[in-house]
Each structure stands twice: as structure tokens, then as C-alpha cells.
Design an enzyme around this catalytic site. Structure first.
Site, PDB file in Angstrom:
ATOM      1  N   LYS A  10      32.507  38.233  42.461  1.00  0.00           N
ATOM      2  CA  LYS A  10      33.837  37.810  42.899  1.00  0.00           C
ATOM      3  C   LYS A  10      33.791  36.365  43.425  1.00  0.00           C
ATOM      4  CE  LYS A  10      35.368  42.518  44.276  1.00  0.00           C
ATOM      5  NZ  LYS A  10      35.842  43.315  45.441  1.00  0.00           N
ATOM      6  N   TYR A  50      43.419  45.891  39.502  1.00  0.00           N
ATOM      7  CA  TYR A  50      43.539  46.662  40.746  1.00  0.00           C
ATOM      8  C   TYR A  50      44.785  47.543  40.773  1.00  0.00           C
ATOM      9  CZ  TYR A  50      39.597  44.276  42.979  1.00  0.00           C
ATOM     10  OH  TYR A  50      38.346  43.826  43.325  1.00  0.00           O
ATOM     11  N   PHE A  58      47.209  45.938  51.555  1.00  0.00           N
ATOM     12  CA  PHE A  58      46.410  44.726  51.316  1.00  0.00           C
ATOM     13  C   PHE A  58      46.443  44.278  49.855  1.00  0.00           C
ATOM     14  CE2 PHE A  58      43.644  48.502  51.271  1.00  0.00           C
ATOM     15  CZ  PHE A  58      43.057  48.403  50.000  1.00  0.00           C
ATOM     16  N   ARG A  93      26.138  51.061  41.865  1.00  0.00           N
ATOM     17  CA  ARG A  93      26.965  51.139  43.075  1.00  0.00           C
ATOM     18  C   ARG A  93      26.109  51.283  44.322  1.00  0.00           C
ATOM     19  NH1 ARG A  93      32.606  51.101  43.005  1.00  0.00           N
ATOM     20  NH2 ARG A  93      32.764  52.115  45.032  1.00  0.00           N
ATOM     21  N   THR A  99      32.126  50.020  50.051  1.00  0.00           N
ATOM     22  CA  THR A  99      33.273  49.111  49.906  1.00  0.00           C
ATOM     23  C   THR A  99      33.445  48.203  51.132  1.00  0.00           C
ATOM     24  OG1 THR A  99      34.348  50.811  48.572  1.00  0.00           O
ATOM     25  CG2 THR A  99      35.751  49.059  49.432  1.00  0.00           C
ATOM     26  N   ARG A 110      26.621  44.123  49.274  1.00  0.00           N
ATOM     27  CA  ARG A 110      27.802  43.974  50.123  1.00  0.00           C
ATOM     28  C   ARG A 110      27.428  43.929  51.605  1.00  0.00           C
ATOM     29  NH1 ARG A 110      31.822  48.217  46.973  1.00  0.00           N
ATOM     30  NH2 ARG A 110      32.747  46.705  45.528  1.00  0.00           N
ATOM     31  N   ASN A 124      33.765  41.503  49.482  1.00  0.00           N
ATOM     32  CA  ASN A 124      32.480  42.202  49.352  1.00  0.00           C
ATOM     33  C   ASN A 124      31.678  41.743  48.124  1.00  0.00           C
ATOM     34  OD1 ASN A 124      34.120  43.416  47.491  1.00  0.00           O
ATOM     35  ND2 ASN A 124      34.217  45.390  48.535  1.00  0.00           N
ATOM     36  N   HIS A 127      32.293  43.365  42.336  1.00  0.00           N
ATOM     37  CA  HIS A 127      33.024  44.550  41.879  1.00  0.00           C
ATOM     38  C   HIS A 127      32.074  45.369  41.030  1.00  0.00           C
ATOM     39  CE1 HIS A 127      35.981  47.211  40.131  1.00  0.00           C
ATOM     40  NE2 HIS A 127      35.395  46.991  38.968  1.00  0.00           N
ATOM     41  N   GLU A 138      38.133  49.261  32.443  1.00  0.00           N
ATOM     42  CA  GLU A 138      37.870  47.896  32.916  1.00  0.00           C
ATOM     43  C   GLU A 138      37.158  47.046  31.864  1.00  0.00           C
ATOM     44  OE1 GLU A 138      37.563  49.038  37.667  1.00  0.00           O
ATOM     45  OE2 GLU A 138      35.750  48.477  36.587  1.00  0.00           O
TER      46      GLU A 138
END
Ligand code: IDP
Ligand code: MG
Length: 169
Positions: A10, A50, A58, A93, A99, A110, A124, A127, A138
Site C-alpha cells: 500500500k 473495498y 472509515f 496472512r 488487520t 503489519r 497497515n 493488503h 481481486e
């Protein structure tokens, strides 16, 4: 089970020059990169990516965040990767971490590099798709079939007439 998933570095990861650290950490899982590119994210792509979070308070900040709005040129971009490997989603992950960067394992990506902004967005750094179904949606959103070196989903041939394309001059 061999799985694929989408990983994004990101804009905060770009701004903090973390790409090398992130790829090194991800390489511990011994997965293969089968697609990779830099992307300037427009609002449409951000909102589609998203879309499941569109009712969250948010959401608008999140859409700005993935577009790198607070950092601006030249950090307003992401690096997109498709990884493939055995149980790739769960394993990647785990390396990415939870998260919320304040709750993430401190040795995860993260946990080590993320922060919560004063506006409350979890910045974070990466993704990471969270299920096979989400990964397929995705990957198809971010990549064209020809941008992936291994065929993973079924494709079809179409003839598109009068389509304008930018090519090298
Ligand atoms: P994930 O990225 O771990 O899969 P998701 O729930 O899919 O988590 O959320 C997508 C992104 O939205 C997160 O990575 C984070 O940047 C942001 N986010 C999620 N939940 C919150 C929250 O409660 N407050 C602020 N930002 C959040
Ligand atoms: Mg998610």
C-alpha cells in the site's frame, strides 16, 4: 491446496521504502510471484476493491488511503503482486499480521511497520486476500489474464473492434 492471492504494497509501504523488507518477509513462505506491477489507483478501482466495506464509517478515508492521497506524488501508487503456493492465503496472512497494526504480532509485517493515523485509518502497509473467493475477485479486478505468467482461471477469446489503446510511439 495450491492457492493464489493478491498482495498489495500500500502507499504507506511505498512512502516508507518498505517494499524490499516486505518481499523478503513474504519470501519466507516460499511462494511464487506469478504477476507483478505498479498501479496508480483511481477512485473507481479503490471503491471496487473495498466494496464490502462501503457502509463502514472509515470507508472514504480508506478509499483515499489506498489511492495514496495523503502522501501524493510520487508515493500515490501501490505495487500489486499475485502469489501462488500451497495454502498461500493462510500462510501469507500470517506473515502479514492482523488487520489492526496495534494488535498484530510485532514480528509480522503489519505489527512491525503499521500505524493508526490520527483520522483512525489502519495504515497497515500491505493488503492480503483473505479467502479463495475474495482472491479470485481481486486478482480479476487488478490483473488482465496476459499479465499473469501461469494460467489460473479460465479465459475466453473475444474480438474487440474500435478499442483505443496506448502503444509505444
Ligand atoms: P484486512 O486488510 O486484514 O483483510 P479488512 O477488514 O478487509 O482487513 O479491511 C480492509 C482495510 O481497511 C484494512 O486493511 C485496514 O487498512 C482498513 N480497516 C479495516 N478495519 C478498520 C477499522 O476498524 N478502522 C480503520 N481502518 C480499518
Ligand atoms: Mg480484507
Amino acid at each position: 491446496m495450491i492457492e493464489q492471492l493478491l498482495i498489495l504494497v500500500k502507499p504507506d509501504g511505498i512512502k516508507k521504502s518498505l517494499t524490499g523488507n516486505i518481499l523478503t518477509k513474504l519470501s519466507e513462505a516460499r511462494m511464487f510471484i506469478i504477476g507483478a506491477k505498479a498501479v496508480k489507483v483511481d477512485k473507481k478501482l479503490a471503491e471496487e476493491h473495498y466494496y464490502q466495506l462501503k457502509d463502514k464509517p472509515f470507508f472514504d478515508e480508506l478509499v483515499d488511503y489506498i489511492q495514496g492521497k495523503i502522501y501524493g506524488e510520487p508515493w500515490d501508487r501501490v505495487l500489486a503482486f499475485v502469489y501462488q503456493g500451497e495454502n498461500a492465503i493462510l500462510r501469507m496472512r500470517q506473515i502479514a499480521g492482523a488487520t489492526n497494526p496495534e494488535e498484530a504480532d510485532p514480528v509480522s509485517i503489519r505489527g512491525a511497520y503499521g500505524r493508526i493515523t490520527t483520522k483512525g485509518v489502519y495504515e497497515n502497509v500491505v493488503h492480503c486476500s483473505s479467502s479463495k473467493l475474495e482472491a479470485e475477485r481481486e486478482i480479476k479486478l487488478w490483473f488482465k489474464p496476459e499479465e499473469i505468467v501461469n494460467p489460473i482461471y479460465s479465459v475466453k477469446k473475444v474480438t474487440i473492434e474500435k478499442e483505443e489503446r496506448i502503444i509505444w510511439a
